[in-house]
Design a protein around this motif. Structure first.
Motif, PDB file in Angstrom:
ATOM      1  N   GLY A  34       4.473  -1.901  -2.705  1.00 43.24           N
ATOM      2  CA  GLY A  34       3.627  -2.643  -3.305  1.00 43.24           C
ATOM      3  C   GLY A  34       4.313  -3.563  -4.350  1.00 43.24           C
ATOM      4  N   ARG A  59       5.234  -5.337   4.174  1.00 37.21           N
ATOM      5  CA  ARG A  59       3.772  -5.264   4.393  1.00 37.21           C
ATOM      6  C   ARG A  59       3.400  -4.259   5.276  1.00 37.21           C
ATOM      7  N   HIS A  62       3.578  -0.890   4.137  1.00 37.09           N
ATOM      8  CA  HIS A  62       2.558  -0.714   3.054  1.00 37.09           C
ATOM      9  C   HIS A  62       1.247  -0.309   3.947  1.00 37.09           C
ATOM     10  N   ARG A 176      -6.893  -8.127  -6.149  1.00 36.25           N
ATOM     11  CA  ARG A 176      -5.373  -8.011  -6.126  1.00 36.25           C
ATOM     12  C   ARG A 176      -4.583  -7.570  -7.379  1.00 36.25           C
ATOM     13  N   HIS A 179      -5.540  -3.979  -8.301  1.00 35.90           N
ATOM     14  CA  HIS A 179      -4.983  -3.112  -7.386  1.00 35.90           C
ATOM     15  C   HIS A 179      -3.499  -3.036  -7.676  1.00 35.90           C
ATOM     16  N   HIS A 180      -2.901  -4.274  -8.252  1.00 38.89           N
ATOM     17  CA  HIS A 180      -1.425  -4.329  -8.741  1.00 38.89           C
ATOM     18  C   HIS A 180      -1.259  -3.433  -9.978  1.00 38.89           C
TER      19      HIS A 180
ATOM     20  N   TYR B 242       6.884 -16.881   4.697  1.00 38.47           N
ATOM     21  CA  TYR B 242       6.320 -15.898   3.859  1.00 38.47           C
ATOM     22  C   TYR B 242       6.715 -14.380   4.459  1.00 38.47           C
ATOM     23  N   HIS B 312       2.599 -15.530 -10.042  1.00 41.56           N
ATOM     24  CA  HIS B 312       1.816 -14.616  -9.115  1.00 41.56           C
ATOM     25  C   HIS B 312       0.839 -13.925  -9.816  1.00 41.56           C
TER      26      HIS B 312
HETATM   27  C1  HEM Z   1      -0.872   4.798  -4.142  1.00 37.67           C
HETATM   28  C2  HEM Z   1      -1.428   3.584  -3.866  1.00 37.67           C
HETATM   29  C3  HEM Z   1      -1.077   2.211  -3.828  1.00 37.67           C
HETATM   30  C4  HEM Z   1      -0.381   1.378  -4.545  1.00 37.67           C
HETATM   31  C5  HEM Z   1       0.346   1.800  -5.597  1.00 37.67           C
HETATM   32  C6  HEM Z   1      -0.438   0.069  -4.072  1.00 37.67           C
HETATM   33  C7  HEM Z   1       0.233  -1.016  -4.612  1.00 37.67           C
HETATM   34  C8  HEM Z   1       0.286  -2.359  -4.306  1.00 37.67           C
HETATM   35  C9  HEM Z   1       0.806  -3.452  -5.135  1.00 37.67           C
HETATM   36  C10 HEM Z   1       1.471  -3.342  -6.313  1.00 37.67           C
HETATM   37  C11 HEM Z   1       0.487  -4.392  -4.200  1.00 37.67           C
HETATM   38  C12 HEM Z   1       0.845  -6.162  -4.644  1.00 37.67           C
HETATM   39  C13 HEM Z   1      -0.081  -6.691  -5.069  1.00 37.67           C
HETATM   40  C14 HEM Z   1       0.340  -8.089  -5.504  1.00 37.67           C
HETATM   41  O1  HEM Z   1       0.106  -8.813  -4.815  1.00 37.67           O
HETATM   42  O2  HEM Z   1       0.606  -8.289  -6.860  1.00 37.67           O
HETATM   43  C15 HEM Z   1      -0.189  -4.250  -3.090  1.00 37.67           C
HETATM   44  C16 HEM Z   1      -0.826  -5.155  -2.137  1.00 37.67           C
HETATM   45  C17 HEM Z   1      -1.509  -4.689  -1.043  1.00 37.67           C
HETATM   46  N1  HEM Z   1      -2.063  -3.232  -0.870  1.00 37.67           N
HETATM   47 FE1  HEM Z   1      -1.587  -1.719  -1.773  1.00 37.67          FE
HETATM   48  N2  HEM Z   1      -1.246  -0.109  -2.994  1.00 37.67           N
HETATM   49  C18 HEM Z   1      -1.736   1.113  -2.681  1.00 37.67           C
HETATM   50  C19 HEM Z   1      -2.466   1.650  -2.041  1.00 37.67           C
HETATM   51  C20 HEM Z   1      -3.431   0.735  -0.859  1.00 37.67           C
HETATM   52  C21 HEM Z   1      -4.165   1.019   0.147  1.00 37.67           C
HETATM   53  C22 HEM Z   1      -4.637   2.431   0.350  1.00 37.67           C
HETATM   54  C23 HEM Z   1      -4.549  -0.016   1.068  1.00 37.67           C
HETATM   55  C24 HEM Z   1      -5.181   0.052   2.066  1.00 37.67           C
HETATM   56  C25 HEM Z   1      -5.185  -0.766   3.174  1.00 37.67           C
HETATM   57  C26 HEM Z   1      -3.505  -1.059   0.170  1.00 37.67           C
HETATM   58  C27 HEM Z   1      -3.445  -2.431   0.788  1.00 37.67           C
HETATM   59  C28 HEM Z   1      -2.943  -3.481   0.112  1.00 37.67           C
HETATM   60  C29 HEM Z   1      -2.987  -4.900   0.590  1.00 37.67           C
HETATM   61  C30 HEM Z   1      -3.740  -5.539   1.855  1.00 37.67           C
HETATM   62  C31 HEM Z   1      -2.217  -5.661  -0.130  1.00 37.67           C
HETATM   63  C32 HEM Z   1      -1.998  -7.137  -0.204  1.00 37.67           C
HETATM   64  C33 HEM Z   1      -0.721  -7.349   0.720  1.00 37.67           C
HETATM   65  C34 HEM Z   1      -0.942  -8.629   1.192  1.00 37.67           C
HETATM   66  O3  HEM Z   1      -1.615  -9.447   1.124  1.00 37.67           O
HETATM   67  O4  HEM Z   1       0.361  -9.289   1.375  1.00 37.67           O
HETATM   68  N3  HEM Z   1      -2.610  -0.474  -0.796  1.00 37.67           N
HETATM   69  N4  HEM Z   1      -0.429  -2.758  -3.158  1.00 37.67           N
END
Ligand code: HEM
Ligand code: SF4
Lengths: 223, 371
Positions: A34, A59, A62, A176, A179-180, B242, B312
């Motif tokens: 992430g 990704r 992730h 987003r 989430h971050h 990307y 970002h």
């Molecule tokens: C411990 C749990 C999690 C952490 C610490 C975490 C952390 C992160 C971080 C830091 C980002 C980058 C956000 C940004 O663009 O700045 C991210 C992106 C993302 N995360 Fe998580 N995440 C977790 C759980 C999940 C779960 C359960 C899902 C479910 C599918 C998920 C799906 C995504 C998606 C779809 C993105 C965007 C990626 C993209 O479009 O390239 N994450 N996550």
């Protein structure tokens, strides 16, 4: 003063232990990938795009970890009803007076470092249980926001069950962003959590570290 | 006019368009609105037989960029026929009438075509101080909108202002600028966000209404799915970069010259739903990313508050403009590690004393080597 005689108690059943370590691995993988998704490495390169796919792979990891994390989490909720008394959901919510008292005692042990009499609880102490309850809420938040974002790139029904979060939070950007932000909760929680486990192992001598591997704790035998 | 209503096709003929031009236009529009090829006939038929929809177009808190975009549509028929020549009964910017005459035109349209006219709104509506921040002919925008909406067939919110508030509603929103869907209820409302929206998207939305006599399929935010169901990022031609992790790190670096992905320059493509990368702008010439600048997310709500545009992550609320969640996270993380270390030291000092006492009074056993 008498010698302390310990007795062995089987606290953490195998499903709880498995859950714990799968969860730990997933959180580590999710936080690392992430972070990289949010702040990719600065590579100066003349490569053709068709040549590599590393960001796509990050990704992918992730998302795979996310699915495992999600189902593992669902399993733990189920085990909160099906598991033994130490795994029961009641441990995670402070609802009895004695739990409040214990939470105060734990604060005394952890912060003021004054109390040294053994705690009533054998499983999670009430303060720890409550902190885990908070982490469950954050798990839920990460799953909702994560799958909410994922819905934009997926046709399957699971992510779409969470798509409502996007209009609710006012758009993908906010989803987003938060989430971050919550990634930092996991990092800071992990530092404190690991430390406190070592600390309690040291001051209580109940074998709390190894309990998550073998399932046993050693408590003072009551006479 | 009522006995023999003028159709779009009639009007096009009058403007000197050939049958061929007309059919080309219909085919092109059908493709835009996301209808399969067999739907062309339906669009042609509608344009030939249906009377023009009476349209009133309001301008409130806005910059007119939506109108500007619309009249620059790549197809002249859009501007000529759908917009100013025949359809528009009232629009502050383009109509010839002014003052009392204009007000009369508006009222006679609303009366004559009660329940039939299409209401187009460009701009947000101020609600603070009873809406005095935007008045036309002595009446507030709030008042006008509420009256006009009553008998409108449907409402189209043009642009980000009318669909999500755009810059007027960014913090601290002094005039209480509000998008139309938060003011009017009980009417079909189509949100067509963008600052401005793409001309073809605007035209496509109207043609859909015209040809099928119902509003297009909308997503959760009331936007036509045909144009807003995909993110700019999903259709961006830089997307392979990307996925390969090839990013521009500064606008003047080698990677920028090579046309790598603008994600690290704050590109909002991954969080923005729009057709820019497909339909593009100015007759399909280009769109921001193709011209070397990241997407700023102009069709998303609050895009002004999600800045800075070249980062970002947004700056964290309550901290300086350059401070992101990551900066704060690192500081809090370091403080936690320091706290834990201090705690460990004090624990050790205390515990050592305890162990010593324990050994002295016999409650702790210490195994000696060789015992
Ligand atoms: C411990 C749990 C999690 C952490 C610490 C975490 C952390 C992160 C971080 C830091 C980002 C980058 C956000 C940004 O663009 O700045 C991210 C992106 C993302 N995360 Fe998580 N995440 C977790 C759980 C999940 C779960 C359960 C899902 C479910 C599918 C998920 C799906 C995504 C998606 C779809 C993105 C965007 C990626 C993209 O479009 O390239 N994450 N996550
Ligand atoms: S330039 Fe923007 S929209 Fe295009 S691939 Fe990169 S992040 Fe996505």
């Amino acid at each position: 003063m008498e010698r302390v005689i310990s007795e062995r108690v089987y606290v953490w059943q195998l499903p709880v232990r498995l859950y714990h370590w799968i969860n730990a691995l997933c959180v580590a993988a999710l936080a690392v990938t992430g972070y990289l998704i949010g702040r990719p490495l600065a590579v100066q390169s003349a490569a053709e795009a068709s040549y590599s796919y590393w960001f796509g792979q990050i990704r992918f990891i992730h998302f795979v970890a996310a699915f495992i994390f999600f189902f593992n989490f669902l399993f733990r909720i189920y085990w909160g009803f099906a598991g033994n008394k130490f795994a029961q959901w009641r441990n995670f919510i402070i609802h009895r007076k004695s739990q409040v008292q214990e939470a105060v005692d734990v604060l005394k042990i952890d912060i003021l470092q004054t109390q040294s009499k053994p705690l009533e609880s054998v499983g999670h102490n009430s303060l720890a249980g409550f902190t885990y309850f908070i982490t469950f809420l954050v798990f839920l938040f990460q799953c909702i926001t994560g799958f909410g974002m994922y819905a934009a790139m997926s046709d399957s029904w699971l992510p779409h069950m969470f798509a409502w979060i996007v209009p609710l939070m006012g758009g993908d950007f906010a989803v987003r962003q938060w989430h971050h932000v919550m990634m930092w909760f996991f990092i800071i929680f992990s530092i404190i959590h690991v430390y406190l486990v070592f600390y309690h192992d040291y001051v209580e001598g109940r074998g709390i570290i190894s309990s998550m591997a073998g399932g046993w704790k050693f408590i003072e035998k009551k006479k | 006019m009522n006995e023999n209503p003028v159709t779009y096709w009639d009007e096009m003929k009058r403007h000197g368009y050939s049958r061929r031009d007309f059919l080309k236009f219909c085919t092109w529009m059908t493709a835009f609105i996301g209808v399969e090829a067999s739907g062309v006939g339906k669009v042609v038929k509608a344009m030939e037989t249906k009377p023009r929809i009476p349209v009133v177009w309001f301008h409130f808190q806005e910059c007119t960029c939506c109108s500007e975009s619309f009249i620059r549509s790549s197809h002249p028929i859009v501007a000529d026929v759908i917009l100013d020549k025949i359809s528009l009964d009232y629009t502050e910017t383009l109509q010839a009438a002014a003052g009392k005459q204009a007000e009369e035109a508006l009222h006679s349209t609303m009366k004559k075509y009660k329940g039939e006219y299409l209401m187009l709104v460009e701009g947000s509506i101020p609600t603070e101080e009873d809406g005095v921040y935007c008045c036309i002919g002595g009446r507030t925008a709030l008042d006008i909108v509420q009256e006009a909406a009553q008998n409108a067939k449907a409402i189209i919110a043009w642009g980000s202002c009318a669909s999500n508030g755009c810059i007027q509603s960014s913090k601290p929103n002094p005039t209480g600028a509000t998008p139309i869907h938060k003011i009017i209820s009980g009417k079909p409302i189509i949100n067509v966000p963008g600052c401005p929206p793409i001309a073809e998207v605007m035209a496509g939305t109207i043609v859909h209404l015209l040809a099928f006599d119902r509003i297009p399929q909308l997503d959760g935010l009331g936007r036509p799915k045909a144009f807003y169901s995909r993110r700019v990022h999903d259709t961006c031609y830089r997307r392979p970069n990307y996925d390969a992790g090839l990013f521009v790190n500064a606008f003047d670096d080698e990677n920028a010259k090579r046309g790598y992905c603008l994600y690290k320059m704050g590109c909002r493509g991954p969080v923005t739903y729009n057709s820019c990368a497909v339909i593009k702008w100015n007759n399909g010439v280009s769109y921001p990313i193709q011209s070397g600048h990241g997407c700023i997310g102009c069709s998303e709500a609050h895009f002004w508050d999600n800045g800075p545009f070249y980062q970002h992550l947004a700056s964290f609320p309550g901290f300086g403009i350059e401070t992101t969640a990551d900066n704060i996270g690192v500081v809090v993380g370091a403080a936690t590690v320091a706290g834990v270390a201090a705690h460990a030291i004090s624990t050790n000092i205390r515990k050592r004393k305890l162990i010593k006492e324990g050994i002295e009074n016999g409650s702790v056993t210490e195994k000696k080597g060789g015992e």
